[in-house]
Design an enzyme around this catalytic site. Sequence first.
Site, short mmCIF file in Angstrom:
data_model
loop_
_atom_site.label_atom_id
_atom_site.label_comp_id
_atom_site.label_asym_id
_atom_site.label_seq_id
_atom_site.Cartn_x
_atom_site.Cartn_y
_atom_site.Cartn_z
N HIS A 148 0.84 -1.20 0.00
CA HIS A 148 0.00 0.00 0.00
C HIS A 148 0.87 1.25 0.00
CE1 HIS A 148 0.67 -0.67 4.30
NE2 HIS A 148 0.12 0.49 4.63
N HIS B 178 1.35 3.88 2.06
CA HIS B 178 1.87 4.60 3.22
C HIS B 178 3.40 4.72 3.16
CE1 HIS B 178 -1.96 3.88 5.87
NE2 HIS B 178 -2.06 4.92 5.06
N ASP C 86 5.77 4.42 5.25
CA ASP C 86 6.59 3.36 5.85
C ASP C 86 6.43 2.03 5.10
OD1 ASP C 86 3.95 3.20 6.85
OD2 ASP C 86 4.59 2.07 8.59
N HIS C 87 5.85 2.10 3.89
CA HIS C 87 5.74 0.91 3.03
C HIS C 87 6.24 1.16 1.61
CE1 HIS C 87 3.49 -1.63 5.89
NE2 HIS C 87 3.25 -0.44 6.41
N HIS D 33 -7.54 -0.83 5.25
CA HIS D 33 -6.54 0.02 5.91
C HIS D 33 -6.26 1.22 4.99
CE1 HIS D 33 -2.90 1.04 8.16
NE2 HIS D 33 -2.21 0.97 7.05
N ASP E 88 -0.40 -4.22 6.17
CA ASP E 88 -1.08 -3.72 7.37
C ASP E 88 -2.55 -4.14 7.40
OD1 ASP E 88 1.28 -2.50 8.07
OD2 ASP E 88 0.59 -0.44 7.73
N HIS F 130 4.24 -5.09 10.99
CA HIS F 130 4.62 -4.39 12.23
C HIS F 130 4.66 -5.35 13.42
CE1 HIS F 130 4.28 -0.17 10.79
NE2 HIS F 130 3.34 -0.66 9.99
ZN LIG Z 1 -0.14 1.43 6.63
#
Ligand SMILES: [Zn+2]
Length: 254
Positions: free
Chosen positions: A56, A58, A60-61, A113, A132, A170
């Site tokens: 996805h 985000h 941090d991805h 998400h 996530d 995570h």
């Molecule tokens: Zn995320």
Amino acid sequence: MPVDVRQFPCLDDNYGFLVRDQATGRTAVVDTPDAEAILRELKAAGWSLSMILNTHWHPDHAGGNARLKAETGCEIVGPAEVRRIAPLDREVGEGDEVMLGETRFRVLDTGGHTLGHVAYVDDADGVAFVGDTLFALGCGRLFEGEPQQMWSSLSKIAALPPETRVYCAHEYTASNARFALSVDPSPALRARADQVFSARQRGEPTVPTTIGAERDTNPFLRAPALKAAVGLGEGAPDWQAFAALRAAKDSFKG
Ligand SMILES: [Zn+2]
């Protein structure tokens, strides 16, 4: 031939995953939380990067996409939403297949998400990268999607064979366990939570998990059995129980 998975912590609580097709040596990274950490890990393993598999958009991805592409020339595969923040070479969605050498990944649409979130499933090896969407004893927050959509996404993942190894992005398991214990008195959960707390005290990861363990003890997958715990009657739709649990987790202070 199977895949090798090399898992490493990065940023505050993310995991990075390098996946190598043993037959050809082709290697992918699932998401790009931290380009520096990923390059270091590739070097330590002696592997060269062929592909990024984004789940996805985000940061941090997908935040390391541009740097990794510049350094390695790898192909970037992911849902269209990744373009919001990062380069993407090939858009994928539900039903698509991605080959990494001889390893076949099936793409599942797991929106909720984020709207375009996807998961990658290697059925032959029993391995799933779920970003996530599903966490050990938890699930992702609904930043963009609706509870019904997320419930359908989680149900798709839960339908994989119980021995499937699930790589979630995570290390949230200890706090997820505290919430789970607040809504579910099951002895199986209590036993797993104790294992999780001990593992974390020893500094050990609780990822990967398995579909079987999550089906047995993850309160979000157990939503249909927890209707009474969230004040719903037996006749209420399963997704409503999921929605109530997700809302309870969002405000849980544990
Ligand atoms: Zn995320």
